[in-house]
Design an enzyme around this catalytic site. Structure first.
Site, PDB file in Angstrom:
ATOM      1  CG  HIS A  40      -3.405  -1.960  -0.602  1.00  0.00           C
ATOM      2  ND1 HIS A  40      -2.587  -0.866  -0.510  1.00  0.00           N
ATOM      3  CD2 HIS A  40      -4.657  -1.477  -0.710  1.00  0.00           C
ATOM      4  CE1 HIS A  40      -3.319   0.234  -0.563  1.00  0.00           C
ATOM      5  NE2 HIS A  40      -4.570  -0.114  -0.674  1.00  0.00           N
ATOM      6  CG  HIS A  72      -3.188   1.812   4.007  1.00  0.00           C
ATOM      7  ND1 HIS A  72      -2.974   0.553   3.525  1.00  0.00           N
ATOM      8  CD2 HIS A  72      -4.473   2.081   3.780  1.00  0.00           C
ATOM      9  CE1 HIS A  72      -4.096   0.089   3.013  1.00  0.00           C
ATOM     10  NE2 HIS A  72      -5.014   0.991   3.167  1.00  0.00           N
ATOM     11  CG  HIS A 122      -0.118   3.701  -1.134  1.00  0.00           C
ATOM     12  ND1 HIS A 122      -0.331   3.762   0.217  1.00  0.00           N
ATOM     13  CD2 HIS A 122      -0.021   2.390  -1.441  1.00  0.00           C
ATOM     14  CE1 HIS A 122      -0.348   2.525   0.708  1.00  0.00           C
ATOM     15  NE2 HIS A 122      -0.169   1.681  -0.279  1.00  0.00           N
ATOM     16  CD  GLU A 124       2.586   4.709   4.263  1.00  0.00           C
ATOM     17  OE1 GLU A 124       2.615   3.488   4.056  1.00  0.00           O
ATOM     18  OE2 GLU A 124       3.618   5.413   4.400  1.00  0.00           O
ATOM     19  CB  THR A 160       5.989   3.010   5.931  1.00  0.00           C
ATOM     20  OG1 THR A 160       4.823   2.501   5.277  1.00  0.00           O
ATOM     21  CG2 THR A 160       5.592   4.103   6.896  1.00  0.00           C
ATOM     22  CG  ASN A 222       4.553  -4.656   1.410  1.00  0.00           C
ATOM     23  OD1 ASN A 222       4.985  -5.796   1.327  1.00  0.00           O
ATOM     24  ND2 ASN A 222       3.302  -4.391   1.768  1.00  0.00           N
TER      25      ASN A 222
HETATM   26 FE1  F3S Z   1       3.321  -1.150   9.210  1.00  0.00          FE
HETATM   27 FE2  F3S Z   1       5.539  -1.684   7.979  1.00  0.00          FE
HETATM   28 FE3  F3S Z   1       3.616  -3.423   7.986  1.00  0.00          FE
HETATM   29  S1  F3S Z   1       4.470   0.248   7.938  1.00  0.00           S
HETATM   30  S2  F3S Z   1       1.755  -2.221   8.070  1.00  0.00           S
HETATM   31  S3  F3S Z   1       4.777  -2.742   9.800  1.00  0.00           S
HETATM   32  S4  F3S Z   1       4.948  -2.964   6.276  1.00  0.00           S
END
Ligand code: F3S
Length: 298
Positions: A40, A72, A122, A124, A160, A222
């Site tokens: 993203h 994702h 989302h 994911e 996550t 995030n």
């Molecule tokens: Fe995976 Fe965490 Fe990055 S879920 S894509 S390591 S923010």
């Protein structure tokens, strides 16, 4: 004015891995298509397009023979559909997202109703719910859960990229509201460690600067969580995608600015933001060129 970077920020290993995999595939095959954006961040998507890596929104838009599953992840039903069309799959699902998918599948197969603490829009979260085989729901609000007639076995996991604080609050509220119905509750902590470290470093920095600049895609979950966490501390917080969005009002009168960036924000964009801040700071204070970087912490 001092500019200080968070100790953990920018690209995570999941994003780096996904980029390396698609770039290698594009070099070998000329072009590949990703089902949905690989990550993203629009700037990355634009760079990838120049390398022959095209993002499509649906299976019907596919023109080539190699389909990339983005970092994702996807619903298993969608993967089966790609396979049924005889297309080759390059799977860049982040291993941490994959763990959440497996957790959802195992909970559903063990008879648990699955709640994903996350943004139901989302990709994911949508993918993880798909692995729960239709036995689940996604929400960020435990009031929503009251609308459901809860079965005796409930499993809860998290998108996550959610914050520990938010997940803990959700769990506390859920337990208080649902224990009369739920006989067995399983919680799987699927929050990513890279996310946790970035949030911790951002919060530590937000606590001792005059304002925070959070760099990353506006549609990056995030990055949004980082901006929300910083703003929650009470510090003035700006969420930007690119250096052009910075203006003098954001920095004038500040003695220390904190910088952080989401897990899908390229190093080049972070560097451009730092240079823009330096330039504006120099303009504001009308410093001679040789003094412009004095005092910066990076
Ligand atoms: Fe995976 Fe965490 Fe990055 S879920 S894509 S390591 S923010």
């Amino acid at each position: 004015m001092r500019i200080e970077k968070a100790k953990e920020m920018g690209f995570c290993f999941g994003v780096r891995r996904a980029l390396e995999l698609v770039e290698k595939a594009a070099r070998e095959h000329g072009s590949v298509e990703t089902l949905g954006p690989l990550v993203h961040n629009q700037q990355i998507i634009d760079i990838l397009a120049q390398l022959g890596i095209r993002a499509v929104e649906s299976l019907d838009e596919l023109q080539g023979s190699i389909v990339v599953i983005p970092s994702h992840g996807l619903r298993p039903q969608m993967i089966e559909e790609i396979q049924a069309r005889g297309l080759r799959i390059l799977d860049t699902t982040c291993p941490i997202v994959r763990k959440a998918q497996i957790a959802a599948k195992e909970l559903a197969q063990a008879g648990f109703w699955v709640i994903v603490f996350g943004d139901k829009g989302h990709p994911e979260v949508n993918g993880v719910l798909g692995w729960a085989e239709g036995r689940g729901v996604a929400t960020l609000d435990n009031e929503v859960v009251k609308e459901f007639d809860l079965p005796p076995q409930v499993g809860i996991l998290s998108q996550t990229t959610q914050s520990y604080t938010g997940f803990a609050q959700f769990l506390t509220g859920f337990v208080a509201a649902s224990l009369s119905q739920v006989k067995e509750l399983r919680i799987v902590n699927t929050i990513c460690d890279a996310t946790r470290k970035r949030q911790g470093a951002a919060l530590e920095l937000a606590g001792r600067v005059d304002s925070m600049i959070v760099i990353g895609g506006r549609n990056s979950a995030n990055t949004q969580c980082l901006a929300e966490a910083c703003a929650f501390t009470g510090v003035k917080t700006y969420h930007i995608e690119q250096a052009e969005e910075i203006n003098k009002d954001m920095i004038s009168g500040r003695s220390c600015i904190g910088i952080t960036a989401g897990a899908s924000t390229p190093d080049e964009i972070i560097q451009e933001v730092l240079l823009k801040l330096e330039a504006l700071n120099a303009e504001i204070w009308n410093l001679p060129q040789h003094q412009r970087t004095e005092g910066s912490a990076y």
